[in-house]
Design a protein around this motif. Structure first.
Motif, PDB file in Angstrom:
ATOM      1  N   ASP A 214      -4.645  23.384  50.923  1.00 40.37           N
ATOM      2  CA  ASP A 214      -4.480  24.275  52.081  1.00 40.37           C
ATOM      3  C   ASP A 214      -4.285  23.492  53.369  1.00 40.37           C
ATOM      4  N   PHE A 215      -3.824  22.236  53.252  1.00 46.37           N
ATOM      5  CA  PHE A 215      -3.774  21.385  54.439  1.00 46.37           C
ATOM      6  C   PHE A 215      -2.855  21.926  55.525  1.00 46.37           C
ATOM      7  N   ILE A 216      -1.654  22.367  55.169  1.00 43.69           N
ATOM      8  CA  ILE A 216      -0.711  22.806  56.192  1.00 43.69           C
ATOM      9  C   ILE A 216      -1.299  23.954  57.004  1.00 43.69           C
ATOM     10  N   ASN A 217      -1.871  24.929  56.323  1.00 47.87           N
ATOM     11  CA  ASN A 217      -2.482  26.057  57.017  1.00 47.87           C
ATOM     12  C   ASN A 217      -3.671  25.614  57.858  1.00 47.87           C
ATOM     13  N   MET A 218      -4.506  24.734  57.308  1.00 46.33           N
ATOM     14  CA  MET A 218      -5.670  24.242  58.039  1.00 46.33           C
ATOM     15  C   MET A 218      -5.246  23.506  59.305  1.00 46.33           C
ATOM     16  N   ALA A 219      -4.205  22.678  59.178  1.00 48.57           N
ATOM     17  CA  ALA A 219      -3.744  21.907  60.329  1.00 48.57           C
ATOM     18  C   ALA A 219      -3.208  22.816  61.427  1.00 48.57           C
ATOM     19  N   LYS A 220      -2.359  23.754  61.068  1.00 50.83           N
ATOM     20  CA  LYS A 220      -1.755  24.657  62.055  1.00 50.83           C
ATOM     21  C   LYS A 220      -2.806  25.511  62.750  1.00 50.83           C
ATOM     22  N   THR A 221      -3.703  26.089  61.968  1.00 53.60           N
ATOM     23  CA  THR A 221      -4.734  26.966  62.529  1.00 53.60           C
ATOM     24  C   THR A 221      -5.586  26.243  63.557  1.00 53.60           C
ATOM     25  N   ASN A 222      -6.018  25.044  63.239  1.00 54.94           N
ATOM     26  CA  ASN A 222      -6.941  24.338  64.125  1.00 54.94           C
ATOM     27  C   ASN A 222      -6.227  23.594  65.246  1.00 54.94           C
ATOM     28  N   TYR A 223      -4.972  23.261  65.048  1.00 53.77           N
ATOM     29  CA  TYR A 223      -4.169  22.694  66.131  1.00 53.77           C
ATOM     30  C   TYR A 223      -3.929  23.761  67.198  1.00 53.77           C
ATOM     31  N   ASP A 224      -3.541  24.946  66.754  1.00 59.42           N
ATOM     32  CA  ASP A 224      -3.308  26.043  67.706  1.00 59.42           C
ATOM     33  C   ASP A 224      -4.580  26.414  68.455  1.00 59.42           C
ATOM     34  N   ALA A 225      -5.721  26.272  67.805  1.00 62.46           N
ATOM     35  CA  ALA A 225      -6.994  26.633  68.435  1.00 62.46           C
ATOM     36  C   ALA A 225      -7.470  25.588  69.437  1.00 62.46           C
ATOM     37  N   GLY A 226      -6.834  24.410  69.439  1.00 62.84           N
ATOM     38  CA  GLY A 226      -7.237  23.352  70.346  1.00 62.84           C
ATOM     39  C   GLY A 226      -8.272  22.409  69.772  1.00 62.84           C
ATOM     40  N   TYR A 227      -8.506  22.496  68.461  1.00 62.81           N
ATOM     41  CA  TYR A 227      -9.543  21.691  67.837  1.00 62.81           C
ATOM     42  C   TYR A 227      -9.031  20.340  67.340  1.00 62.81           C
ATOM     43  N   ILE A 228      -7.711  20.151  67.367  1.00 64.26           N
ATOM     44  CA  ILE A 228      -7.083  18.882  66.988  1.00 64.26           C
ATOM     45  C   ILE A 228      -6.272  18.382  68.180  1.00 64.26           C
ATOM     46  N   GLY A 229      -6.425  17.121  68.516  1.00 59.60           N
ATOM     47  CA  GLY A 229      -5.715  16.550  69.648  1.00 59.60           C
ATOM     48  C   GLY A 229      -4.211  16.577  69.465  1.00 59.60           C
TER      49      GLY A 229
END
Length: 437
Positions: A232-247
């Protein structure tokens, strides 16, 4: 280690003293042995300089192509084609197997009197990555590259009330917990501080801690197998990037280091980094992120295991078929990848996690390692010790992994930044670019 270096060509030499040559390996005579200078090719000289201090290698000379580890792959080919002298060369985990599987670039370590039986105390995955597709040992590593989560202890206390690595680990012990804590950090910081440094950092931790099958099987990468590797990496990355949790910055850039500091335009932009052991040694990426000894966050970090056990990279020493210094080359490899005394001295002087289970057990149980990069001199070896022992690449590693990882990160970044419309487009872009490569 797998690290950036100054973009300049450099050559240097140093006469080293100390070390123990008893039980020195005996070359089998297939390589030349008529030169008195040991020439080593690298892309950053930090580790080699420390090695020369603890070995008895005679007249060691290195040539530094001065680049990132990913670029050194191609620069080495140019160097080899020039006919310049090279006995040994350092390879990165992402592309070491492509060199090992090419007899024009690598000779068996047995030519130097080095064989697999010497590595019973090494971490198994390093032997796996050092072995070519025919089962021939062609590379030896001096380090194990288990990874952890290096975080700002001051921000953790301010935003989470956390005062110890153990308490921090309790809040980020799996991915669900990690992102839940990320939401708290983002809110408490006024939407300024991301939990994870980069998309690349998250992928390194996720992929090395969750993949159980190889990308390439029977010479092919299939859609079904790619989906199994991705999870589920692609979904996990997009969700948390959009939320501001990933630089939003990229690894290996100046901004990557700037977000780890408490001053400047990007101050406090990340809570922490997914860093492997080689990033935590003297002169590594954590020190750069802290701004050096006079930096705003020097000594304000702590480290914990994070949401998953994982590893990133590492370096292997390979021998050129054109080696003309077999005796000294064998002695150097044995000293740095087999001998307990030399490896322990290197570990303690350079703060690098060495590829020797007995040595690391002794170092951890001795409790004397104090890393000034961490608050209260925390011992990173004690944190990473169990993770290193759990790394297993049997049946997973292939020579194409470096390229595949790069293409995946490009596609995911494009999706997260809006250049690709949806998850399927991201997935298709990844497979298309891998096929083209």
């Amino acid at each position: 280690s797998s690290a950036d270096a100054e973009s300049s060509e450099d050559a240097d030499s140093s006469e080293a003293e100390g070390g123990d040559t008893t039980g020195a390996p005996t070359p089998d005579g297939t390589l030349k042995d008529d030169d008195d200078t040991l020439s080593i090719l690298c892309w950053t000289d930090t580790d080699l300089k420390a090695m020369f201090d603890v070995t008895s290698a005679k007249n060691p000379t290195y040539v530094n192509v001065g680049s990132s580890g990913s670029e050194a792959n191609e620069q080495y080919v140019q160097y080899f084609s020039s006919g310049s002298d090279v006995d040994l060369f350092v390879c990165d985990a992402d592309w070491v197997m492509s060199y090992e599987n090419n007899d024009e670039y690598t000779a068996p370590l047995s030519a130097l009197g080095i064989d697999e039986s010497m590595y019973k105390d090494a971490y198994g995955y390093t032997v796996t990555l050092g072995t070519d597709s025919n089962g021939v040992l062609k590379g030896a590593s001096w380090q194990a590259a288990a990874g952890g989560y290096a975080y700002r202890a001051d921000l953790a206390e301010e935003y989470l009330g956390v005062t110890s690595p153990e308490d921090m680990q309790a809040q980020i012990g799996d991915w669900d917990a990690f992102w839940k804590t990320a939401a708290t950090v983002y809110e408490k910081s006024g939407n300024k501080t991301a939990m994870a440094d980069t998309l690349g950092g998250v992928w390194r931790a996720y992929s090395a801690g969750n993949r159980s099958t190889a990308w390439v099987q029977d010479g092919k990468i299939t859609a079904d197998n790619a989906k199994a590797c991705l999870g589920d990496f692609i979904n996990m990355a997009k969700t948390n990037y959009d939320a501001g949790y990933i630089g939003t910055v990229d690894q290996w850039t100046d901004d990557w280091y700037a977000i780890g500091q408490a001053d400047g335009a990007m101050a406090d932009a990340t809570m922490g980094y997914f860093f492997p052991s080689w990033s935590l040694a003297a002169g590594g990426q954590l020190e750069s992120a802290e701004g050096g000894e006079s930096g705003s966050t020097y000594g304000k970090y702590a480290i914990t295991e994070g949401p998953t056990g994982w590893f990133w990279g590492g370096s292997w020493i390979c021998v050129s078929p054109n080696c003309d210094n077999g005796t000294f080359a064998g002695q150097f490899i044995k000293a740095m990848t087999v001998d307990d005394a030399t490896m322990k001295e290197y570990c303690e002087s350079h703060s690098d996690f060495v590829n020797n289970k007995s040595v690391m057990k002794e170092v951890v149980e001795g409790g004397k390692n104090s890393n000034p990069l961490f608050k209260d001199g925390q011992d990173q070896f004690a944190v990473l010790y169990d993770s290193a022992d759990a790394i297993d690449l049997d049946g997973i590693a292939t020579q194409y992994d470096g390229t595949i990882n790069s293409k995946l990160q490009d596609a995911v970044t494009a999706y997260c930044t809006g250049d690709l419309a949806d998850e399927q487009a991201c997935y298709d872009e990844f497979l298309d670019t891998v096929a083209s490569a």
